[in-house]
Scaffold this motif. Structure first.
Motif, short mmCIF file in Angstrom:
data_model
loop_
_atom_site.label_atom_id
_atom_site.label_comp_id
_atom_site.label_asym_id
_atom_site.label_seq_id
_atom_site.Cartn_x
_atom_site.Cartn_y
_atom_site.Cartn_z
N SER A 170 0.97 -1.25 -0.04
CA SER A 170 -0.44 0.21 -0.20
C SER A 170 0.77 0.55 0.04
N LEU A 171 2.31 1.28 0.42
CA LEU A 171 3.06 2.30 0.19
C LEU A 171 3.56 2.50 -0.42
N MET A 172 4.08 1.44 -1.41
CA MET A 172 4.61 1.66 -2.26
C MET A 172 3.12 2.44 -3.79
N HIS A 173 2.24 1.44 -3.84
CA HIS A 173 1.12 2.41 -4.01
C HIS A 173 0.20 3.62 -4.18
N GLU A 174 0.55 3.79 -2.48
CA GLU A 174 1.18 5.67 -2.51
C GLU A 174 2.17 6.24 -3.06
N THR A 175 3.08 5.98 -2.53
CA THR A 175 4.30 6.88 -3.35
C THR A 175 3.87 6.64 -4.90
N GLY A 180 21.93 16.99 3.60
CA GLY A 180 22.05 17.25 5.91
C GLY A 180 20.97 16.39 6.04
N SER A 181 20.24 15.78 4.91
CA SER A 181 19.51 14.90 5.33
C SER A 181 18.98 13.55 5.05
N ARG A 182 18.51 12.17 5.30
CA ARG A 182 19.07 10.68 4.95
C ARG A 182 17.69 10.42 4.99
N TRP A 183 17.41 9.06 4.27
CA TRP A 183 15.99 8.75 4.22
C TRP A 183 16.46 7.33 5.46
N LEU A 184 14.89 7.48 5.85
CA LEU A 184 14.85 5.86 7.31
C LEU A 184 15.28 4.43 6.74
N THR A 185 16.00 3.99 7.38
CA THR A 185 16.84 2.96 7.84
C THR A 185 15.50 1.84 7.39
N GLU A 239 5.77 -4.36 10.23
CA GLU A 239 6.07 -5.66 9.17
C GLU A 239 7.19 -5.74 8.65
N LYS A 240 7.40 -7.16 8.79
CA LYS A 240 8.74 -6.91 8.07
C LYS A 240 8.82 -6.75 6.67
N VAL A 241 10.38 -6.10 6.46
CA VAL A 241 10.10 -5.13 5.15
C VAL A 241 11.65 -6.38 4.62
N SER A 242 11.82 -6.65 3.66
CA SER A 242 13.09 -7.47 3.41
C SER A 242 13.79 -6.65 2.60
N ASP A 243 15.32 -7.08 1.79
CA ASP A 243 16.58 -6.02 1.83
C ASP A 243 15.43 -5.06 0.47
N ASP A 244 15.27 -6.20 -0.32
CA ASP A 244 15.41 -5.93 -1.94
C ASP A 244 13.85 -4.83 -1.96
N ASP A 245 12.72 -5.12 -1.41
CA ASP A 245 11.36 -4.61 -0.80
C ASP A 245 12.24 -2.51 -0.55
N TYR A 246 13.30 -3.03 0.53
CA TYR A 246 13.37 -1.44 0.44
C TYR A 246 14.05 -0.78 -0.61
N THR A 247 15.06 -1.83 -0.71
CA THR A 247 15.67 -1.13 -1.55
C THR A 247 14.40 -0.45 -2.93
N ARG A 248 14.09 -1.01 -3.53
CA ARG A 248 12.67 -0.95 -4.03
C ARG A 248 12.28 0.95 -4.05
N ILE A 282 13.24 2.80 -1.62
CA ILE A 282 14.21 3.95 -1.38
C ILE A 282 13.99 5.06 -2.91
N GLN A 283 14.54 3.68 -4.02
CA GLN A 283 15.16 4.13 -4.99
C GLN A 283 13.79 5.04 -5.38
N LEU A 284 12.65 4.94 -5.68
CA LEU A 284 11.15 5.22 -5.65
C LEU A 284 11.60 6.29 -5.78
N LEU A 285 11.43 6.63 -4.07
CA LEU A 285 11.42 7.63 -2.96
C LEU A 285 12.91 8.69 -3.90
N GLN A 286 13.73 8.30 -4.60
CA GLN A 286 14.47 9.74 -5.31
C GLN A 286 14.63 9.83 -6.57
N LYS A 287 13.57 8.64 -7.19
CA LYS A 287 12.89 9.02 -8.81
C LYS A 287 11.96 10.57 -7.92
#
Lengths: 355, 414
Positions: A120-125, A155-160, A170-179, A181-186
């Protein structure tokens, strides 16, 4: 009666170290349970305020901590093992409430993906992303200039990943997290991303201010008009203070004794020499130091640190930076390692006998 | 001053691991500050060029640190902080024993003996020149911290006196007589005293080398019996007594006693001046590490040599001077921070030596340090390229604390 209840509350400690996000373990707290805990906490807070003779209305969490530390003094080293009284929201980790209703039908439409919050978060973003693109197209169509205010990314960083897990429960896997962050950066890379600034800020954090900004004290002047400055240093168990005077001949006194007599070993004198030699000021300053504790080498290291800190006041900022990079201003963190039970020393094991 | 081609370069192994580390750090700092580039190579090239160009202005710096005045009688404040040369034959004649070990090694390395003229020595020489030899002998005690040059001062004064033609009674280190003695014989002369034949014979040999002509001139005034058969008649030259002591090692200690007695009795006549030079005089009044056969400790009075020497040090004779040095280095049962006469001599020694003229020997003054450093540079003793720079000099001064011994030890591996 009330006292037993309050006592029961006091004895609760944080048994759960890591936030158990989404764990379907044995500890499932119902909402009613959490509500009761909150009530008991508030009641206990008022009782505690009464006991300490303070006003129950204005009894803050710090007062609670102080009162508990006073009433239950503990010599345990681990701070987390000591008695504490905190609001239940901090004590009991946040858990997901039951996701489906009485008829068994899940509330969220993405429940059967397994990672409903993440998707749902990815969807929103992505929705926001499309929003921004639409806005951009509109502006281009109207020939209006695109806003080009660059966000200060330095001066800022993304959430870990762990922080994201806490947020989503809920648990987030590494690949999901990277995806994600990439979406946020885009999203941020688009020129008109300022529209969604508020949304983006939810996922970014300020980097703490540089701790390198240490205040250098200005020079002080004594009765004769000679400039001097002080510095403190430590190494292992030795503590030293040094006072460096200007217009000197290179004479150094330690605890009232000349360094030739106090440090008969050449190695210690070389340690004392190092800050002066580095700055090229060997014969220009006089130094008076006091040192206690530690052994001969530790005392030499402590005086070296103290003199380097004192010399900062005499020297330009660039040279201070050089000193810091040379390691003259860093406290040496090495201390004696603790002896472990079952071993003879910190690392040495007992002699192994075959029989 | 002949320019010697000594193998000093080969003799000094350039061991520079610690110094190199520091020099690397210094170089890193400098390259950050000045400019990039291979700073290491440029420094090495600079070092080499400075060494080769040093031969050209060799004459001028040499004049600053050295003085050609090799007669101590003519040394004045002008010559202070300068080094003067002692010809090697004189060294062998005047100092058969008595120079510090490291200085002897330095003489061998540099093929010359250079002694620095310092203020305490000049002071002593002035006193000696102005002293009235009809009065009882004045006692001078040279004291100072460890490694500041007390023994060298004593040797300087010795050189002066031997040049002037005095009879020099030099005991190089009194500590040698109170420790590490292999043989202890019971004295035949007095029952409760102990003889030390080895030390006595060694000393007699050296005494003979340094004072040849006096041994022929001075005649005995009494008949001495060595055991049952041998004896020395009255009126025989003192050389015979010395020969007797050297030949018969058992009676060497008694021979020493006889020599001391004769010299003391005849000094007031004025035919010769007597200088009693004792290094490490605090050994005579301290404790010994020697034990008798029944494991009981020996006190210094029970040693014949010490007893006779103490008699010598009393100022009941005239016609000379007594110059002594305190030494902590070889002393027994004394803390290493002790250096004043009070601490090292103890109450007994202080009372015995009182009244005396104390002469303190401090560390190098800046001028003296410069001249010593210049001397090492000129003799190519300091091989490290960093040692030639001003920074290197400041470093040496800091690390040695201007102490002569520390400087000598530091300069060794460089």
């Amino acid at each position: 009666m009330l006292l037993c209840q309050t006592l029961r509350l006091f004895c609760i400690t944080t048994a759960v170290q890591r936030k158990n996000v989404g764990a379907s373990g044995p500890e499932k707290y119902t909402e009613a349970f959490i509500k009761k805990q909150i009530e008991e906490f508030n009641l206990g807070k008022r009782h505690l305020a009464n006991m300490m003779g303070e006003d129950p209305e204005t009894f803050t969490q710090e007062d609670i901590d102080r009162a508990i530390a006073y009433l239950f003094p503990s010599g345990l080293f681990n701070k987390k093992a000591r008695p504490l009284m905190k609001p239940p929201s901090e004590v009991f980790p946040e858990q997901r409430k039951i996701q489906w209703g009485e008829d068994g039908r899940p509330f969220h439409f993405l429940f059967y993906t397994g990672k409903q919050s993440y998707y749902s978060l990815m969807h929103e973003t992505y929705e926001k992303f499309l929003n921004v693109q639409k806005h951009q197209d509109q502006l281009i169509a109207e020939d209006l200039p695109l806003q080009k205010e660059k966000r200060n990314l330095a001066g800022s960083r993304w959430l870990t990943k762990i922080e994201l897990e806490e947020m989503l429960l809920e648990k987030v896997s590494d690949d999901d997290y990277t995806r994600f962050i990439q979406l946020l950066q885009k999203l941020v890379a688009l020129p008109c991303a300022d529209i969604e600034e508020k949304y983006i800020q939810k996922f970014s954090k300020e980097v703490p201010v540089q701790l390198q900004k240490v205040v250098i004290e200005p020079l002080q002047y004594d009765e004769r008009g000679v400039a001097f400055s002080t510095g403190e240093g430590k190494r292992k168990t030795a503590r030293a203070t040094a006072v460096i005077y200007d217009n000197g001949t290179g004479k150094i006194t330690v605890n009232g004794i000349d360094i030739l007599h106090y440090f008969p070993v050449l190695q210690d004198r070389e340690q004392l020499l190092f800050p002066f030699q580095f700055l090229g000021r060997i014969g220009k300053h006089d130094m008076v130091c006091t040192v206690s504790g530690g052994g001969r080498s530790a005392q030499a290291g402590a005086i070296r640190l103290a003199s380097a800190k004192a010399l900062r006041s005499f020297v330009t900022e660039k040279e201070v930076e050089f000193m810091r990079q040379a390691g003259l201003l860093t406290v040496d963190p090495r201390v004696k390692e603790r002896k472990k039970p079952g071993q003879e020393g910190p690392r040495r094991k007992f002699t192994w006998k075959k029989r | 001053m002949a320019v010697t081609t000594s193998p000093s370069e080969a003799a000094a192994p350039p061991e520079e691991s610690r110094k190199m580390l520091r020099s690397l750090k210094g170089l890193v700092c400098r390259s950050l500050r000045l400019d990039r580039g291979c700073a290491l190579h440029t420094a090495a090239r600079d070092g080499l060029s400075s060494v080769s160009s040093q031969d050209v202005p060799a004459e001028r710096p040499r004049a600053v640190f050295h003085t050609s005045e090799s007669d101590p009688a003519k040394h004045t404040e002008q010559h202070e902080a300068r080094l003067y040369n002692i010809p090697l034959e004189e060294v062998k004649a005047v100092f058969p024993h008595g120079l510090p070990h490291r200085f002897q090694q330095q003489i061998q390395t540099f093929n010359e003996a250079r002694v620095m003229v310092r203020k305490p020595a000049l002071e002593l020489l002035a006193y000696l020149r102005g002293s009235n030899f009809a009065h009882p002998a004045v006692r001078y005690v040279i004291y100072g911290e460890r490694g500041t040059g007390k023994t060298m001062t004593l040797c300087h004064v010795l050189h002066y006196c031997s040049r002037q033609g005095w009879l020099v009674l030099h005991i190089p280190d009194a500590h040698l007589w109170v420790k590490n003695c292999k043989e202890l014989l019971q004295s035949s002369y007095k029952k409760d005293r102990l003889d030390q034949p080895l030390q006595a014979s060694a000393w007699l040999k050296n005494f003979k080398t340094s004072n040849e002509r006096f041994l022929q001139e001075i005649k005995t005034q009494k008949k001495y019996m060595w055991g049952k058969q041998e004896s020395t008649e009255e009126g025989r030259p003192l050389g015979e007594v010395v020969e007797q002591g050297l030949a018969r090692v058992r009676s060497a200690t008694d021979a020493v006693g006889v020599v001391l007695r004769e010299i003391k009795q005849q000094s007031h006549r004025g035919s010769f001046r007597l200088l009693v030079a004792v290094d490490g005089v605090n050994a005579l009044w301290g404790r010994t590490t020697l034990r008798k056969e029944d494991k009981s400790p020996v006190s210094p009075e029970e040693l014949t040599l010490v007893h006779n020497l103490r008699k010598m040090l009393r100022n009941d004779w005239s016609g000379g001077a007594i110059v002594t040095t305190l030494s902590q280095t070889g002393s027994l049962f004394k803390p290493s921070s002790a250096y004043t006469p009070q601490e090292l001599l103890g109450k007994e020694g202080f009372d015995a030596l009182d009244p005396f003229v104390p002469i303190s020997v401090p560390n190098y003054s800046p001028r003296e340090f410069e001249s010593c450093y210049g001397y090492y540079l000129e003799r190519k003793w300091l091989q490290h390229e960093k040692a030639h720079t001003e920074d290197g000099k400041a470093e040496l001064r800091f690390l040695s604390g201007s102490n002569p011994r520390q400087l000598d030890r530091l300069a060794g591996p460089l």
